[in-house]
Write an enzyme that holds these catalytic residues in place. Structure first.
Site, short mmCIF file in Angstrom:
data_model
loop_
_atom_site.label_atom_id
_atom_site.label_comp_id
_atom_site.label_asym_id
_atom_site.label_seq_id
_atom_site.Cartn_x
_atom_site.Cartn_y
_atom_site.Cartn_z
N ARG A 30 41.33 48.45 28.10
CA ARG A 30 40.48 47.92 28.60
C ARG A 30 40.11 46.00 29.22
NH1 ARG A 30 36.69 51.31 29.07
NH2 ARG A 30 36.83 53.42 27.00
N ASP A 31 39.46 46.10 30.31
CA ASP A 31 40.08 44.33 30.27
C ASP A 31 39.01 43.40 29.64
OD1 ASP A 31 40.53 42.89 33.20
OD2 ASP A 31 39.18 42.12 32.38
N ASN A 88 46.32 43.61 42.59
CA ASN A 88 46.60 42.76 43.31
C ASN A 88 47.81 41.77 43.66
OD1 ASN A 88 43.05 42.35 43.30
ND2 ASN A 88 43.00 40.85 41.56
N GLU A 96 46.70 37.08 38.57
CA GLU A 96 46.80 35.85 37.56
C GLU A 96 47.42 36.82 36.64
OE1 GLU A 96 42.45 36.23 36.42
OE2 GLU A 96 41.76 35.29 37.89
N HIS A 101 49.55 45.25 38.36
CA HIS A 101 48.28 46.68 36.75
C HIS A 101 47.80 46.65 38.26
CE1 HIS A 101 47.33 42.40 36.42
NE2 HIS A 101 46.03 42.21 37.01
#
Ligand code: 5GP
Length: 116
Positions: A30-31, A88, A96, A101
């Site tokens: 989980r982020d 991303n 980032e 991912h």
């Protein structure tokens, strides 16, 4: 197994995270700053810095990442309502952490892709 990023430490168990799935190839957790009720990251255990660094030999791994996201979505019960998968790449993509991912986002209507 991997080196370099905070994700590598999570994969190796050196940094705590809420891991929802792990196998020989990938880890999902989980982020820590969820942007939706469900926000899970699916990462390869071996670091690949960006999507631009992916090679033909990674095809199977990328398929496993995608299939893991679908499987997790089904397991936690958001598949029927739907979800969004995002990767991303580099600065303009908003990356980032330089360890590729896949973001699994869901649990509510997510609106348009760029939030407009
Ligand atoms: P990016 O912007 O690179 O696509 O996404 C990186 C994601 O990793 C962000 O959503 C951020 O909240 C998440 N993240 C960064 N550091 C950590 C961490 O130490 N633990 C967890 N669980 N998530 C993290």
């Amino acid at each position: 197994m991997s080196n370099g990023t905070i994700f590598s430490k999570i994969i190796k168990g050196e940094v705590l995270a809420d891991i929802v799935y792990q196998d020989e190839y990938i880890t999902a957790f989980r982020d820590m700053l969820p942007q939706a009720p469900v926000h899970i990251l699916i990462v390869p255990n071996l670091q690949i810095k960006t999507l631009n660094d992916v090679v033909d030999g990674d095809t199977h791994l990328l398929g496993r990442i995608l299939m893991a996201a679908v499987g997790i979505a089904k397991n936690i019960g958001i598949a029927e309502d739907g979800y969004r998968l995002v990767m991303n790449c580099n600065k303009h993509g908003g990356q980032e952490v330089y360890h590729i991912h896949l973001h699994l986002l869901g649990g509510k209507p997510l609106g348009s892709i760029l939030g407009a």
